[in-house]
Write a protein that holds these residues in place. Sequence first.
Motif, mmCIF file in Angstrom:
data_model
loop_
_atom_site.group_PDB
_atom_site.id
_atom_site.type_symbol
_atom_site.label_atom_id
_atom_site.label_comp_id
_atom_site.label_asym_id
_atom_site.label_seq_id
_atom_site.Cartn_x
_atom_site.Cartn_y
_atom_site.Cartn_z
ATOM 1 N N ASN A 160 0.841 -1.196 0.000
ATOM 2 C CA ASN A 160 0.000 0.000 0.000
ATOM 3 C C ASN A 160 0.875 1.244 0.000
ATOM 4 N N LEU A 161 0.413 2.291 -0.684
ATOM 5 C CA LEU A 161 1.175 3.530 -0.790
ATOM 6 C C LEU A 161 1.330 4.227 0.551
ATOM 7 N N GLY A 162 0.475 3.905 1.521
ATOM 8 C CA GLY A 162 0.549 4.557 2.826
ATOM 9 C C GLY A 162 1.913 4.432 3.468
ATOM 10 N N HIS A 163 2.543 3.261 3.371
ATOM 11 C CA HIS A 163 3.873 3.081 3.944
ATOM 12 C C HIS A 163 4.909 3.961 3.245
ATOM 13 N N LEU A 164 4.797 4.087 1.933
ATOM 14 C CA LEU A 164 5.747 4.916 1.187
ATOM 15 C C LEU A 164 5.564 6.395 1.512
ATOM 16 N N LYS A 165 4.343 6.788 1.819
ATOM 17 C CA LYS A 165 4.103 8.171 2.216
ATOM 18 C C LYS A 165 4.824 8.494 3.526
ATOM 19 N N GLU A 166 4.929 7.511 4.414
ATOM 20 C CA GLU A 166 5.682 7.728 5.650
ATOM 21 C C GLU A 166 7.159 7.934 5.355
ATOM 22 N N LEU A 167 7.698 7.197 4.387
ATOM 23 C CA LEU A 167 9.088 7.407 3.986
ATOM 24 C C LEU A 167 9.265 8.780 3.350
ATOM 25 N N LYS A 168 8.277 9.217 2.595
ATOM 26 C CA LYS A 168 8.317 10.550 1.989
ATOM 27 C C LYS A 168 8.416 11.624 3.069
ATOM 28 N N LYS A 169 7.627 11.478 4.134
ATOM 29 C CA LYS A 169 7.656 12.452 5.227
ATOM 30 C C LYS A 169 9.022 12.515 5.888
ATOM 31 N N MET A 173 12.143 8.707 0.544
ATOM 32 C CA MET A 173 11.714 8.215 -0.760
ATOM 33 C C MET A 173 10.836 9.274 -1.417
ATOM 34 N N ASP A 174 11.041 9.488 -2.707
ATOM 35 C CA ASP A 174 10.298 10.522 -3.423
ATOM 36 C C ASP A 174 9.376 9.974 -4.501
ATOM 37 N N SER A 175 9.686 8.804 -5.059
ATOM 38 C CA SER A 175 8.897 8.309 -6.184
ATOM 39 C C SER A 175 8.694 6.808 -6.076
ATOM 40 N N TYR A 176 7.719 6.307 -6.812
ATOM 41 C CA TYR A 176 7.350 4.893 -6.723
ATOM 42 C C TYR A 176 6.688 4.457 -8.024
ATOM 43 N N ILE A 310 6.564 0.044 -5.050
ATOM 44 C CA ILE A 310 7.994 -0.140 -4.835
ATOM 45 C C ILE A 310 8.745 1.132 -5.212
ATOM 46 N N GLY A 311 9.877 1.375 -4.553
ATOM 47 C CA GLY A 311 10.705 2.527 -4.868
ATOM 48 C C GLY A 311 12.117 2.347 -4.353
ATOM 49 N N VAL A 312 13.015 3.179 -4.840
ATOM 50 C CA VAL A 312 14.410 3.198 -4.393
ATOM 51 C C VAL A 312 14.562 4.273 -3.331
ATOM 52 N N LEU A 313 15.212 3.955 -2.225
ATOM 53 C CA LEU A 313 15.418 4.942 -1.171
ATOM 54 C C LEU A 313 16.349 6.047 -1.643
ATOM 55 N N GLU A 314 16.101 7.258 -1.161
ATOM 56 C CA GLU A 314 16.924 8.401 -1.529
ATOM 57 C C GLU A 314 18.375 8.221 -1.094
ATOM 58 N N ASN A 315 18.582 7.527 0.022
ATOM 59 C CA ASN A 315 19.944 7.329 0.514
ATOM 60 C C ASN A 315 20.489 5.950 0.166
ATOM 61 N N ALA A 316 19.973 5.365 -0.913
ATOM 62 C CA ALA A 316 20.415 4.033 -1.322
ATOM 63 C C ALA A 316 21.913 4.016 -1.601
ATOM 64 N N ALA A 317 22.587 3.047 -1.018
ATOM 65 C CA ALA A 317 24.029 2.908 -1.262
ATOM 66 C C ALA A 317 24.309 2.407 -2.667
#
Length: 357
Positions: A160-169, A173-176, A310-317
């Motif tokens: 669900n997009l709700g979890h990704l919205k928490e990462l956005k906050k 994460m910015d995109s999915y 699904i998305g890639v984290l902004e701080n992905a190594a």
Amino acid sequence: MRLTPTIKQFVAKPVQPKGDKRDKRWGTWPKLALCFATTFALGAYVAQPTTAAAQAAVKTPQIPPKKDNDLKFYSADGKIVKGREALEKMPSASLVLWLAGNQFFAMDDVIASFRKKSPGTTIGLITLPPGLLLQAIKAGGWNFEGKEYRGLPDVYASVNLGHLKELKKSGLMDSYMVYMHNELQIMVAKGNPKKIAGIKDLVRADVRTSMPNPVNEGIMQFYARKVLERHGLWQQISAGKECVSCETTKNNWFTAVHHRETPDRIKADQSDAGIVWKTEALEALRDGANVDAIVLPAEDSLRNEVSYVIGVLENAAHRQAGEAFLDFLRLPEGQDAYAKFGFVKADGEELKMKPIN
């Protein structure tokens, strides 16, 4: 909580040997950490919350016991290791995936297909409830069998997009994109001895249920609960409790990891029925479990609503490797690798990256 955006990896030791070029995640040093060694105490991480309340909110979660099959490391030579050994090898991975656990049974095939496109990629994989994965991202790692493992994934997926919205906050994460679909079913014992026909039968006095917990299992957080609420059954199931691995009534058990526990509880005659994903019922049948599945009408199965994101984290190594994995999921080979396990393919528009709003 917003994490410090400038330095994005973890510091697990106060001193780094000169010339140490180990991976910068999972309890090892990034090069930049040398400049900050005097700033952070032993075991601290640079994205550390600044208040006691924030620290309490991101307590490092425990990986549930007996979940070794949800912790995997895929070596370049094709070998797969599990459990503690997999966690120990995570620092050497060239791609780390934390994915909603209900796709665990598809991942060997998915990763094998992906590595035909990206040969030699070593992959660390954790498949646990998406809410639990989210908690670990916010906390910066896990506890497993009494030991702490610090680190972050490159790629995160939920139901669900709700979890990704928490990462956005949190600025993580910015995109999915949407990459597949599923639907709800009721798992029952072989032959359906209790003659369960639909959702309302789950609160009958003679029916014992095994249900996903509402704390961190996305299937309950975002889907099954609202179906139960619409039928006026939520309070009868939960008795007002929101907990993990707990008995809410004499007839209901909330699981820690439902896709592992519900088939086992039905097999052990501890439960008669439980809400699961269609793909989990199919996997249980493939595995020889003595279960059946009750198909639900569209308004209860939510087959037109359930989307995996699904998305890639902004701080992905390993951002490039993470983006390569998402590119693979857009290909027919990526969609086919999941579809063979009963997942419904996403279409072209869904597979395009979109901002998290």
